[in-house]
Enzyme design. Sequence first.
Site, PDB file in Angstrom:
ATOM      1  N   ASP A  57       0.093  64.074  66.647  1.00  0.00           N
ATOM      2  CA  ASP A  57      -1.257  64.327  66.138  1.00  0.00           C
ATOM      3  C   ASP A  57      -1.348  65.708  65.498  1.00  0.00           C
ATOM      4  OD1 ASP A  57      -3.874  63.744  65.615  1.00  0.00           O
ATOM      5  OD2 ASP A  57      -4.598  64.195  67.628  1.00  0.00           O
TER       6      ASP A  57
ATOM      7  N   HIS B  58       0.919  64.968  56.446  1.00  0.00           N
ATOM      8  CA  HIS B  58       1.767  63.841  56.855  1.00  0.00           C
ATOM      9  C   HIS B  58       3.188  64.024  56.322  1.00  0.00           C
ATOM     10  CE1 HIS B  58      -1.686  61.964  58.550  1.00  0.00           C
ATOM     11  NE2 HIS B  58      -2.276  61.660  57.402  1.00  0.00           N
TER      12      HIS B  58
ATOM     13  N   LEU C 206      21.102  56.770  70.174  1.00  0.00           N
ATOM     14  CA  LEU C 206      19.667  56.852  70.461  1.00  0.00           C
ATOM     15  C   LEU C 206      18.935  55.587  69.996  1.00  0.00           C
ATOM     16  CD1 LEU C 206      17.123  58.725  71.142  1.00  0.00           C
ATOM     17  CD2 LEU C 206      17.100  59.226  68.702  1.00  0.00           C
TER      18      LEU C 206
END
Length: 250
Positions: free
Chosen positions: A21, A38, A132
Site C-alpha cells: 500500500d 505504481h 521461490l
Amino acid sequence: MVSFSDKDAAYLPRHIAIIMDGNGRWAQKRGMLRVKGHQEGANAVITTIETCARLGIKTLSLFAFSSENWKRPPSEVNALMQLLAKALKKQTPILHQNGIKVRVLGDLKALKPSLQESISYTQNLTENNLGLKLNIAINYGGKWDIVQACKKLALKVRDGDLDLERIDEELFNHALVLDEGVDLLIRTGGERRISNFLLWQCAYSEFYVTDLLWPDFNEQALFDAIDYYLSRERRFGMTSEQIKEISNGN
Ligand code: FPP
C-alpha cells in the site's frame, strides 16, 4: 547486503504475504500522477522478490490488485492492468532463469484475454521450478476465495463424489486457491487492515505494519519485518510454557 545468522536462518518465515500500500501517496507527495507511484512500486516488487529468493524464503504472496480495486477511476485501473501485463512479460524470463515458480491467484476470467494468455504462459513455463514460489494476487479477494472453495466442495457433494461428513479444515484448505498458511503478513502505508487479502490463510500469521510507502520498501525494510517476526513467540492457541516445552523437545 542483508543476511541472517545460521541460527535465525532456521526460523525464517516460510510464507510471507505483502499488502503493498502507499503507491498513490508516494506519487502525490512528489506532485506526480498516482500511476507513477505504481511504476515505482513495480521496482520495489522486483527488489523484494530478489531478496526473498536469496534468503531462501519458500513462498511470497503479493496483493497486486484486489477485487475491490475495480472501483478506482478507469484510467488508474487501465494503467495498473497495463503495468501488470508489461511487468509479467518483461520479468518472466528472469524469474524462470532464477528457478521461481509463478502463480497468479484470483478470479482471472474478468481480465483481458491477452493478460490471461500471458499469465498462462508464465505459469506453464515456471510450473516445475523448485525455487521461490511467487504468488501474485490479481482480482483476488479473500471472501471470493472462500466462496469459490465452498462451491467446489458443494458441487462434489451434489454429484455424489464427496461425503458431507468428510469436509473438515484440511479438505477445505485444499479447495482454496492457496493452501499454505501465511507466517508473516506485511502491510506498508501504515493502515492496520487486512483488506480482504488471504483471510483464511492469515488465521495465524504475525502482522507487521510499517509506515513506509510501498515504493520505499527495500531490502532493509524486509529485514526489519523479518526481524520483528523472529522476535515473536507463535503460540497457536497454546501457552508460553507449552511452546517452550515443545521447543526444548519435551
Ligand atoms: C496500493 O497503493 C497498491 C496497489 C493497488 C497496486 C499494487 C501494484 C503494484 C505495486 C504494481 C506492480 C505489481 C507487480 C506485481 C509487478 P495505493 O494506490 O492504494 O496507495 P495509496 O493508499 O497511497 O493511495
